[in-house]
Every structure is written in C-alpha cells, then in structure tokens.
Design a protein around this motif. Sequence first.
Motif, PDB file in Angstrom:
ATOM      1  N   VAL A   1      55.849  46.720  40.471  1.00 52.90           N
ATOM      2  CA  VAL A   1      54.817  46.073  39.673  1.00 52.90           C
ATOM      3  C   VAL A   1      53.950  45.274  40.641  1.00 52.90           C
ATOM      4  O   VAL A   1      54.423  44.356  41.311  1.00 52.90           O
ATOM      5  CB  VAL A   1      55.408  45.155  38.588  1.00 52.90           C
ATOM      6  N   SER A   2      52.699  45.663  40.740  1.00 50.95           N
ATOM      7  CA  SER A   2      51.739  44.996  41.604  1.00 50.95           C
ATOM      8  C   SER A   2      51.121  43.836  40.829  1.00 50.95           C
ATOM      9  O   SER A   2      50.730  43.989  39.674  1.00 50.95           O
ATOM     10  CB  SER A   2      50.659  45.988  42.043  1.00 50.95           C
TER      11      SER A   2
ATOM     12  N   GLN B   1      54.841  43.523  44.182  1.00 54.24           N
ATOM     13  CA  GLN B   1      53.818  43.719  45.212  1.00 54.24           C
ATOM     14  C   GLN B   1      52.669  42.767  44.934  1.00 54.24           C
ATOM     15  O   GLN B   1      52.206  42.641  43.812  1.00 54.24           O
ATOM     16  CB  GLN B   1      53.319  45.155  45.173  1.00 54.24           C
ATOM     17  N   GLY B   2      52.193  42.111  45.969  1.00 52.07           N
ATOM     18  CA  GLY B   2      51.034  41.237  45.805  1.00 52.07           C
ATOM     19  C   GLY B   2      51.282  39.935  46.530  1.00 52.07           C
ATOM     20  O   GLY B   2      52.185  39.849  47.333  1.00 52.07           O
ATOM     21  N   ASN B   3      50.668  38.950  46.252  1.00 49.40           N
ATOM     22  CA  ASN B   3      49.470  38.671  45.524  1.00 49.40           C
ATOM     23  C   ASN B   3      48.625  37.663  46.282  1.00 49.40           C
ATOM     24  O   ASN B   3      48.183  36.679  45.750  1.00 49.40           O
ATOM     25  CB  ASN B   3      49.777  38.241  44.091  1.00 49.40           C
TER      26      ASN B   3
ATOM     27  N   GLY C   1      46.217  40.330  46.315  1.00 49.49           N
ATOM     28  CA  GLY C   1      46.304  40.332  44.865  1.00 49.49           C
ATOM     29  C   GLY C   1      45.317  41.278  44.221  1.00 49.49           C
ATOM     30  O   GLY C   1      45.501  41.704  43.091  1.00 49.49           O
ATOM     31  N   TYR C   2      44.290  41.637  44.942  1.00 47.97           N
ATOM     32  CA  TYR C   2      43.320  42.568  44.381  1.00 47.97           C
ATOM     33  C   TYR C   2      43.007  43.673  45.370  1.00 47.97           C
ATOM     34  O   TYR C   2      43.423  44.794  45.184  1.00 47.97           O
ATOM     35  CB  TYR C   2      42.050  41.838  43.935  1.00 47.97           C
ATOM     36  N   ALA C   3      42.308  43.357  46.435  1.00 47.90           N
ATOM     37  CA  ALA C   3      41.930  44.417  47.377  1.00 47.90           C
ATOM     38  C   ALA C   3      41.428  43.821  48.685  1.00 47.90           C
ATOM     39  O   ALA C   3      41.014  42.676  48.735  1.00 47.90           O
ATOM     40  CB  ALA C   3      40.830  45.286  46.780  1.00 47.90           C
ATOM     41  N   VAL C   4      41.467  44.629  49.713  1.00 49.22           N
ATOM     42  CA  VAL C   4      40.796  44.281  50.964  1.00 49.22           C
ATOM     43  C   VAL C   4      39.354  44.731  50.787  1.00 49.22           C
ATOM     44  O   VAL C   4      39.091  45.862  50.393  1.00 49.22           O
ATOM     45  CB  VAL C   4      41.453  44.994  52.167  1.00 49.22           C
TER      46      VAL C   4
END
Length: 111
Positions: free
Chosen positions: A23-24, A44-46, A80-83
């Motif tokens: 679970v991201s 995964q994250g954040n 948590g979101y994106a590069v």
Amino acid sequence: MTVFPRGCGHSLSDFEDSEYDVVSLDENVDPKEAREALPSKTLQGNFRGKFIYDGEDTIRKEASEMVERFGTQKYIANFGYAVEKEHSPENIGIFVDEIRSSSQRINTETQ
C-alpha cells in the motif's frame, strides 16, 4: 501488486484484507496509523516532495525521521507523490543516501 489510495488515509484498514501486497501512502498519512491499520502489508511512501528543494540538511533530517517512523521492515521508502522534473538529481541522491544510511543504522541498533 501495489495500490496507491491517494487521499484515503481515513480508510486504509479497508486494504488490509485485500489482495494487494503493498500500500503506497501519500504524504498526509501518519506512519503509525498506517502500521496499525495494515499490519500484514508492506508500506511505501511518503516523503514530502517539498523537502527536496530545501537543501541537504533538511533532506537528511526529514528522510531519517521518515525511516524512523516507518521502520525498516516491510517498508519501501519513496516520495509521497512523485519525483518531479524540477527536482535536482543531486538532491534525489542525497535522499537515497540518507535512506540507506538511516536504514543501516536502525538495523544495526536493533540486532
């Protein structure tokens, strides 16, 4: 299989009995609450992407604290979101280096 229930921190426990392995988590999810809601899942994250602009000291501090909150088992350190394309490759390298260093330190301390 991984799921990214962005903005659904309030309903993470719904994924505990799902077929997802990972679970991201978005940057607004509290690691302790996620661990309690998802004891059998890999998380995964954040990392908050905004910290990547703040320089080495902040990146290292925030990345280290993130690993300490999540622990090193059943955890994939990630944004948590994106590069974003605006993120400096050097600062991404600092992030990765600190995740590795913090994980090694924590694993050594718990042996």
